[in-house]
Scaffold this active site. Sequence first.
Site, short mmCIF file in Angstrom:
data_model
loop_
_atom_site.label_atom_id
_atom_site.label_comp_id
_atom_site.label_asym_id
_atom_site.label_seq_id
_atom_site.Cartn_x
_atom_site.Cartn_y
_atom_site.Cartn_z
NE ARG A 10 30.27 2.13 15.12
CZ ARG A 10 31.02 1.45 14.26
NH1 ARG A 10 32.22 1.06 14.61
NH2 ARG A 10 30.57 1.17 13.05
CG HIS A 70 15.81 1.80 9.90
ND1 HIS A 70 15.23 1.30 8.76
CD2 HIS A 70 17.03 2.24 9.52
CE1 HIS A 70 16.05 1.44 7.75
NE2 HIS A 70 17.15 2.00 8.19
CB THR A 71 15.34 4.91 16.27
OG1 THR A 71 16.60 4.32 16.60
CG2 THR A 71 14.59 5.22 17.55
CG ASP A 110 23.21 6.16 11.33
OD1 ASP A 110 22.61 5.15 11.72
OD2 ASP A 110 24.44 6.20 11.17
CD GLU A 111 20.81 8.55 5.39
OE1 GLU A 111 21.71 8.49 4.55
OE2 GLU A 111 20.21 7.54 5.84
CB THR A 153 28.38 -3.20 13.02
OG1 THR A 153 28.01 -4.08 11.96
CG2 THR A 153 28.12 -1.77 12.61
CG ASP A 173 13.75 18.21 15.98
OD1 ASP A 173 13.80 17.68 14.85
OD2 ASP A 173 13.98 17.57 17.03
N GLY A 181 13.78 5.12 9.15
CA GLY A 181 12.81 4.30 9.87
C GLY A 181 11.53 5.07 10.15
#
Length: 424
Positions: A304, A40-41, A12-13, A126, A334, A16
């Site tokens: 979650r 990946h967002t 989650d770094e 998951t 940010d 993406g």
Amino acid sequence: MVKAIVGANWGDEGKGKITDLLASDSDIVIRFQGGANAGHTIINEHGRFALHLMPSGVCHENIVNIIGNGVALDINKFIAEYNDICSQGLKPTLMVSDRVQVIMPYHVDFDKYEEERLGGKAFGSTKSGIAPFFSDKYAKIGFQVSELFHPETLREKIGRILEIKNALLVNLYHKDPIDADELTAEMLRQGELIKPFVGDVQAFLFDAVASGKKILLEGQLGSMKDPDMGIYPMVTSSSTLAGYGAIGAGIPPYEIKDIVCVTKAYSSAVGAGAFVSEILDEAEAKELRDRGGDKGEYGATTGRPRRVGWFDAVATRYGVKVQGATEVAITNIDCLGYLDEIPVCIGYEIDGEVTKNFPNPTMLDKAKPVFVTLPGWKSDVRGFTKYEDLPQEARNYVEFIENEIGVHISIVSTGPKREEIIRR
């Protein structure tokens, strides 16, 4: 030229976004490990995309996006995700390795049943079937996608493997057995869905490397979740390291020339396991969680809430070393603009002694964070594109982290959108 993009921490770094950014200068993007168990967002001119199996190059035209042989392929999720991104106007070129292995329906079931059985000692899965999938792959009872195109041999193999699976289902989990004919029909159906995408990826990549194509390897999760170098056993089931990219994509290891390791400006983690710099005050943690990322620190796959903590220089220094990082991208700076002061974990105290070396997992539960506090910049830096425009305190923060981890920070992300980026 082959470049890898991998995570320095617990996943989650923001890999993406960095993959999407660097894909514009690539010919091929390859997912080389993991499955649909993490997302990946990406936010760009086409919209917002939460990708789970799709490589993060799908937003670019004239790029071949590949599912490598090292991926755990959930065909139903792949097709659903493909249809979803096409409905948003994208027309990606996708290729699936004929050697990739597929998630079977019982992999997901066994994942759920085992977490239920473990109760309070569960791994925080998951429940996507990943651990049972890789168990079967290395026990040599998995299914390569090409096997779905041969009905007779498929039916025979399914019948043979269900002798094992049904014995476990009935006697250990007290569930109904699986019907071989129904499962065969389902996998033949899935085979027809995936068949148009399947090809000889190895031959394609051999030619691509020989002709000098620019190839981007996209990793899932991060160093701490690697089954060998991470916080075992609270890890994932496939290697998260750049070195595995050669195996999971099927290219010579010496072709990987650049390794971009991604880390957040703070820490976050999903699931159980040691997390030394975690913020234990729930109100303080919730504020950072809600301010973090694009829509807060909540899993792209599960929704979650993620555990959050201050930047951990001990874990990140170790993470970039085991990845072999040649450069680092730092994201979400940010999100810290609300803070008067920002703690950074620079050491671990274990049994009364302070170390800057990341210990083996048996010692992590004893570790207590040693913090230094840096002044915050108390301003909104979202969208900044020039390093010199950042407040001095923000630049000091980046340079302090760079000095601690020992690898050049070449990219500073100042927001979730593709253009919200600083090159150093």
